[in-house]
Design an enzyme around this catalytic site. Structure first.
Site, PDB file in Angstrom:
ATOM      1  N   CYS A 151       0.231  -7.291 -10.675  1.00 47.59           N
ATOM      2  CA  CYS A 151      -0.910  -6.893  -9.837  1.00 47.59           C
ATOM      3  C   CYS A 151      -2.187  -6.711 -10.657  1.00 47.59           C
ATOM      4  CB  CYS A 151      -0.593  -5.611  -9.085  1.00 47.59           C
ATOM      5  SG  CYS A 151       0.823  -5.763  -7.999  1.00 47.59           S
TER       6      CYS A 151
ATOM      7  N   HIS B 224      -7.152  -1.905  -6.844  1.00 44.67           N
ATOM      8  CA  HIS B 224      -5.980  -2.636  -6.364  1.00 44.67           C
ATOM      9  C   HIS B 224      -5.514  -1.992  -5.059  1.00 44.67           C
ATOM     10  CE1 HIS B 224      -2.234  -4.615  -6.036  1.00 44.67           C
ATOM     11  NE2 HIS B 224      -1.491  -3.632  -6.497  1.00 44.67           N
TER      12      HIS B 224
ATOM     13  N   ASN C  48      -0.437  -5.135   0.185  1.00 39.44           N
ATOM     14  CA  ASN C  48      -0.555  -5.325  -1.262  1.00 39.44           C
ATOM     15  C   ASN C  48      -0.378  -6.811  -1.582  1.00 39.44           C
ATOM     16  OD1 ASN C  48      -0.199  -5.486  -4.018  1.00 39.44           O
ATOM     17  ND2 ASN C  48       1.179  -3.730  -4.151  1.00 39.44           N
TER      18      ASN C  48
HETATM   19  O1  UT7 Z   1       1.462  -3.001  -6.892  1.00 45.97           O
HETATM   20  C1  UT7 Z   1       2.386  -1.973  -7.083  1.00 45.97           C
HETATM   21  C2  UT7 Z   1       3.401  -1.974  -5.975  1.00 45.97           C
HETATM   22  N1  UT7 Z   1       4.069  -0.763  -5.649  1.00 45.97           N
HETATM   23  C3  UT7 Z   1       3.485   0.379  -5.241  1.00 45.97           C
HETATM   24  O2  UT7 Z   1       2.319   0.559  -5.228  1.00 45.97           O
HETATM   25  C4  UT7 Z   1       4.428   1.445  -4.747  1.00 45.97           C
HETATM   26  C5  UT7 Z   1       3.950   2.860  -5.010  1.00 45.97           C
HETATM   27  N2  UT7 Z   1       4.706   3.791  -4.207  1.00 45.97           N
HETATM   28  C6  UT7 Z   1       4.405   4.035  -2.909  1.00 45.97           C
HETATM   29  O3  UT7 Z   1       3.455   3.506  -2.393  1.00 45.97           O
HETATM   30  C7  UT7 Z   1       5.260   5.008  -2.148  1.00 45.97           C
HETATM   31  O4  UT7 Z   1       6.197   5.607  -3.027  1.00 45.97           O
HETATM   32  C8  UT7 Z   1       6.029   4.336  -0.971  1.00 45.97           C
HETATM   33  C9  UT7 Z   1       5.051   3.974   0.130  1.00 45.97           C
HETATM   34  C10 UT7 Z   1       6.768   3.106  -1.427  1.00 45.97           C
HETATM   35  C11 UT7 Z   1       7.027   5.333  -0.380  1.00 45.97           C
HETATM   36  O5  UT7 Z   1       6.365   6.498   0.036  1.00 45.97           O
HETATM   37  P1  UT7 Z   1       6.983   7.924  -0.345  1.00 45.97           P
HETATM   38  O6  UT7 Z   1       6.101   8.930   0.275  1.00 45.97           O
HETATM   39  O7  UT7 Z   1       7.122   7.951  -1.838  1.00 45.97           O
HETATM   40  O8  UT7 Z   1       8.386   7.886   0.405  1.00 45.97           O
HETATM   41  P2  UT7 Z   1       9.835   8.044  -0.221  1.00 45.97           P
HETATM   42  O9  UT7 Z   1      10.183   6.847  -1.032  1.00 45.97           O
HETATM   43  O10 UT7 Z   1       9.944   9.384  -0.847  1.00 45.97           O
HETATM   44  O11 UT7 Z   1      10.710   8.060   1.088  1.00 45.97           O
HETATM   45  C12 UT7 Z   1      10.640   9.144   2.012  1.00 45.97           C
HETATM   46  C13 UT7 Z   1      11.600   8.833   3.133  1.00 45.97           C
HETATM   47  C14 UT7 Z   1      13.012   8.438   2.665  1.00 45.97           C
HETATM   48  O12 UT7 Z   1      13.925   8.970   3.597  1.00 45.97           O
HETATM   49  P3  UT7 Z   1      14.765  10.308   3.263  1.00 45.97           P
HETATM   50  O13 UT7 Z   1      15.528   9.988   2.028  1.00 45.97           O
HETATM   51  O14 UT7 Z   1      13.729  11.372   3.064  1.00 45.97           O
HETATM   52  O15 UT7 Z   1      15.586  10.484   4.480  1.00 45.97           O
HETATM   53  C15 UT7 Z   1      13.004   6.941   2.779  1.00 45.97           C
HETATM   54  O16 UT7 Z   1      14.296   6.424   2.998  1.00 45.97           O
HETATM   55  O17 UT7 Z   1      11.115   7.714   3.881  1.00 45.97           O
HETATM   56  C16 UT7 Z   1      12.152   6.730   3.999  1.00 45.97           C
HETATM   57  N3  UT7 Z   1      11.534   5.413   4.060  1.00 45.97           N
HETATM   58  C17 UT7 Z   1      11.116   4.879   5.205  1.00 45.97           C
HETATM   59  N4  UT7 Z   1      11.137   5.313   6.470  1.00 45.97           N
HETATM   60  C18 UT7 Z   1      10.609   4.523   7.418  1.00 45.97           C
HETATM   61  C19 UT7 Z   1      11.272   4.558   3.038  1.00 45.97           C
HETATM   62  N5  UT7 Z   1      10.678   3.451   3.515  1.00 45.97           N
HETATM   63  C20 UT7 Z   1      10.571   3.634   4.861  1.00 45.97           C
HETATM   64  C21 UT7 Z   1      10.034   2.837   5.895  1.00 45.97           C
HETATM   65  N6  UT7 Z   1      10.076   3.320   7.147  1.00 45.97           N
HETATM   66  N7  UT7 Z   1       9.472   1.638   5.679  1.00 45.97           N
END
Ligand code: UT7
Length: 330
Positions: free
Chosen positions: A112, A252, A282
């Site tokens: 990225c 980004h 993204n």
């Molecule tokens: O260019 C670089 C590319 N990557 C990035 O920029 C990623 C950087 N990270 C992020 O943007 C965030 O960490 C995410 C958007 C990927 C995730 O957000 P988060 O607030 O860190 O959520 P999390 O991973 O802590 O997940 C919270 C909950 C989980 O459920 P439980 O375990 O609390 O029951 C996940 O399973 O949300 C769940 N979850 C979803 N729920 C609905 C994860 N993805 C989804 C989804 N829809 N798409």
């Protein structure tokens, strides 16, 4: 020292739009979750008739037209991409095959952060008085490596391309500072474990194997919030100006919460921060040049403005720079 002004810019996007509501019918997710956690509402996805080459070439043609240049006037093509159409032939050569000309052509791999890194590389050929005109492209089709049964990654990514033409200027224009960094030890937080079946021949050899993007979202988030602010601040400091002299931040576009954190770190109001993550998701190496082109097309940046570019991604790598916008001294 000659400067490398940006004299042309262009973008290309796939036709197909994938909305959050489309994703609701594909995986266990909701529009509300995606918007509140990422700011993304829809993204563009390549179809069978589109490729990294087709998007990069279309963006390059638009940038050349804006600059009033033809491919044979270009000395060098540098492409930032993590998703080339061939592993042996550089993506830059594949673009040149479409455009024509005989410029030097090579790729830069920084995921990225690829466009900002490529912009730094391309600018230095002009700063060093080696070349007069350089085409720099940021392009990715990362959705080809996304597992559409994995809700934690498939909602994030889209495809696209952005390009700029750099030309020799006697005025202080173009990229005036560069900050590059990497934490290679963190590579397993965001990677694709092998890409063996990209070509049909290897798909036949390994029918069960799919090279899908793997991500530890929380670790990448933590890393991104830290480096986006720090790298942007360092790029500004290198030019010897204050945050209050920044006219536009082009970050980004990975997650609105990461963008907001970077803006807070630089004390910038929302109207000085370009955001399109809601429409495009993204797009990896394409995100910064697309956002830059949108800001330029809408005349939100003007001659002499200080524009900060900053990106992070797989590597883990980051890149930032301060661009003085405009074509004075060409
Ligand atoms: O260019 C670089 C590319 N990557 C990035 O920029 C990623 C950087 N990270 C992020 O943007 C965030 O960490 C995410 C958007 C990927 C995730 O957000 P988060 O607030 O860190 O959520 P999390 O991973 O802590 O997940 C919270 C909950 C989980 O459920 P439980 O375990 O609390 O029951 C996940 O399973 O949300 C769940 N979850 C979803 N729920 C609905 C994860 N993805 C989804 C989804 N829809 N798409």
């Amino acid at each position: 020292m000659p400067f490398a002004a940006i004299t042309g810019w262009g973008t290309a996007l796939p036709e197909r739009v994938l909305t959050n509501h489309d994703l609701e019918s594909m995986v266990d997710t909701t529009d509300e979750w995606i918007v509140s956690r990422t700011g993304i509402r829809e993204r563009r996805i390549v179809g069978d008739h589109e490729s990294t080459t087709s998007l990069a070439t279309a963006a390059a043609r638009a940038a050349l037209e804006k600059a009033g240049r033809t491919p044979d006037e270009i000395d060098l093509i540098v492409v930032g991409t993590a998703t080339p159409d061939d592993f042996l032939v550089s993506q830059a050569c594949l673009v040149q095959a479409e455009l024509g000309g005989s410029a030097g052509a090579f790729d830069v791999g920084a995921a990225c952060a690829g466009f900002v890194t490529a912009l730094s590389v391309g600018s230095q050929f002009i700063n060093a008085d080696v070349y007069h005109r350089v085409l720099v492209i940021g392009v990715d089709t990362l959705t080809r490596y996304v597992d559409y049964t994995d809700r934690s990654t498939c909602v994030l990514f889209g495809d696209g391309a952005g390009a700029v033409v750099l030309e020799r200027s006697t005025e202080k224009r173009g990229l005036l500072s560069t900050v590059l960094g990497a934490d290679g030890a963190g590579y397993k937080h965001l990677y694709v474990p092998g890409m063996a079946n990209l070509v049909p021949e290897s798909a036949d050899l390994f029918p069960e194997y799919r090279p899908y993007l793997q991500m530890n979202g929380k670790e990448v988030f933590r890393f991104a919030v830290q480096v986006m602010g720090d790298a942007a601040a360092a790029a500004i400091a290198k030019v010897g100006i204050g945050f209050d002299q920044v006219d536009m931040l082009i970050p980004h576009q990975a997650n609105l919460r990461i963008i907001d954190a970077a803006a807070r770190r630089l004390d910038l109001p929302r109207d000085k921060v370009w955001v399109n993550v809601d429409r495009l998701g993204n797009t990896s190496a394409a995100s910064v040049p697309i956002a830059l082109a949108e800001a330029a097309d809408s005349e939100s940046i003007k001659e002499g403005d200080n524009v900060v570019l900053v990106a992070f991604g797989a590597g883990l790598a980051w890149a930032a720079g301060l661009v003085r916008w405009g074509t004075a001294g060409i």
